[in-house]
Design a protein around this motif. Sequence first.
Motif, mmCIF file in Angstrom:
data_model
loop_
_atom_site.group_PDB
_atom_site.id
_atom_site.type_symbol
_atom_site.label_atom_id
_atom_site.label_comp_id
_atom_site.label_asym_id
_atom_site.label_seq_id
_atom_site.Cartn_x
_atom_site.Cartn_y
_atom_site.Cartn_z
ATOM 1 N N LYS A 4 34.973 76.920 50.154
ATOM 2 C CA LYS A 4 36.166 76.745 50.974
ATOM 3 C C LYS A 4 37.368 77.316 50.214
ATOM 4 O O LYS A 4 38.128 76.578 49.598
ATOM 5 C CB LYS A 4 36.348 75.266 51.313
ATOM 6 C CG LYS A 4 35.172 74.740 52.123
ATOM 7 C CD LYS A 4 35.305 73.290 52.475
ATOM 8 C CE LYS A 4 34.092 72.875 53.295
ATOM 9 N NZ LYS A 4 34.183 71.511 53.770
ATOM 10 N N PRO A 5 37.538 78.628 50.289
ATOM 11 C CA PRO A 5 38.572 79.277 49.480
ATOM 12 C C PRO A 5 40.009 79.099 49.980
ATOM 13 O O PRO A 5 40.953 79.331 49.231
ATOM 14 C CB PRO A 5 38.172 80.754 49.537
ATOM 15 C CG PRO A 5 37.454 80.894 50.835
ATOM 16 C CD PRO A 5 36.740 79.586 51.030
ATOM 17 N N HIS A 6 40.186 78.672 51.225
ATOM 18 C CA HIS A 6 41.537 78.534 51.777
ATOM 19 C C HIS A 6 42.015 77.102 51.576
ATOM 20 O O HIS A 6 41.503 76.164 52.179
ATOM 21 C CB HIS A 6 41.551 78.943 53.254
ATOM 22 C CG HIS A 6 41.016 80.316 53.473
ATOM 23 N ND1 HIS A 6 41.753 81.444 53.185
ATOM 24 C CD2 HIS A 6 39.806 80.747 53.899
ATOM 25 C CE1 HIS A 6 41.023 82.513 53.447
ATOM 26 N NE2 HIS A 6 39.844 82.121 53.880
ATOM 27 N N LYS A 7 43.020 76.930 50.695
ATOM 28 C CA LYS A 7 43.473 75.604 50.302
ATOM 29 C C LYS A 7 44.891 75.331 50.795
ATOM 30 O O LYS A 7 45.756 76.193 50.727
ATOM 31 C CB LYS A 7 43.411 75.466 48.784
ATOM 32 C CG LYS A 7 42.016 75.734 48.253
ATOM 33 C CD LYS A 7 41.818 75.307 46.832
ATOM 34 C CE LYS A 7 40.452 75.643 46.287
ATOM 35 N NZ LYS A 7 39.322 75.405 47.091
ATOM 36 N N CYS A 8 45.090 74.117 51.296
ATOM 37 C CA CYS A 8 46.401 73.695 51.772
ATOM 38 C C CYS A 8 47.312 73.464 50.566
ATOM 39 O O CYS A 8 46.912 72.833 49.583
ATOM 40 C CB CYS A 8 46.274 72.409 52.589
ATOM 41 S SG CYS A 8 47.850 71.794 53.220
ATOM 42 N N SER A 9 48.545 73.952 50.651
ATOM 43 C CA SER A 9 49.488 73.784 49.542
ATOM 44 C C SER A 9 50.171 72.417 49.571
ATOM 45 O O SER A 9 50.858 72.046 48.626
ATOM 46 C CB SER A 9 50.550 74.889 49.592
ATOM 47 O OG SER A 9 51.265 74.805 50.812
ATOM 48 N N ILE A 10 49.927 71.634 50.636
ATOM 49 C CA ILE A 10 50.589 70.337 50.787
ATOM 50 C C ILE A 10 49.651 69.181 50.433
ATOM 51 O O ILE A 10 50.069 68.193 49.839
ATOM 52 C CB ILE A 10 51.137 70.175 52.224
ATOM 53 C CG1 ILE A 10 52.116 71.317 52.521
ATOM 54 C CG2 ILE A 10 51.787 68.813 52.424
ATOM 55 C CD1 ILE A 10 52.461 71.495 53.972
ATOM 56 N N CYS A 11 48.381 69.295 50.806
ATOM 57 C CA CYS A 11 47.417 68.228 50.523
ATOM 58 C C CYS A 11 46.133 68.831 49.952
ATOM 59 O O CYS A 11 46.088 70.018 49.642
ATOM 60 C CB CYS A 11 47.128 67.424 51.792
ATOM 61 S SG CYS A 11 46.170 68.325 53.039
#
Length: 158
Positions: free
Chosen positions: A45-52
Amino acid sequence: MKGVTIRVESVQDEKKPHKCSICDYRCSQKSNLTKHVESMHEEKKPHKCSICDYSCSWKGNLKKHVDSVHDGKKPHKCSICNNSYSQKYSLASHVESVHDGKKPCKCSICDYSCSQKGDLKNHVESVHEGKKPHKCSICSSSFSSKSHLSRHSRSVHE
């Protein structure tokens, strides 16, 4: 022209020739099968949320996550009860299960039924297999779902 024929046949007949060798997932495009295996079975899962701490395999899903969870965008409104949803399929599922009473997914062990395959999988894992993969970082209590962990954190640690 053969590729066009296969694509039209796939759309018209809802044929999904690409089958996952690990689970029941089927799709019409090989690239979707590759992405499925990477995200569901290899947990890439390479796409990471910058908030959580949310992460996903599809860039578009990250945008949907930010829009709905962090920006509160839920444009799909139920005409019966006014509940709002970020995704059209979530609204359709809500109407079918809540207002139409459709729950086609049935547990083979008990009398539990639900509208989503994923909910049935979670039920079997938590109720019948005793799996509780979501651990509290403060007191190390374990929960079967993220929502139960969040509820615990709010009620016990805040």
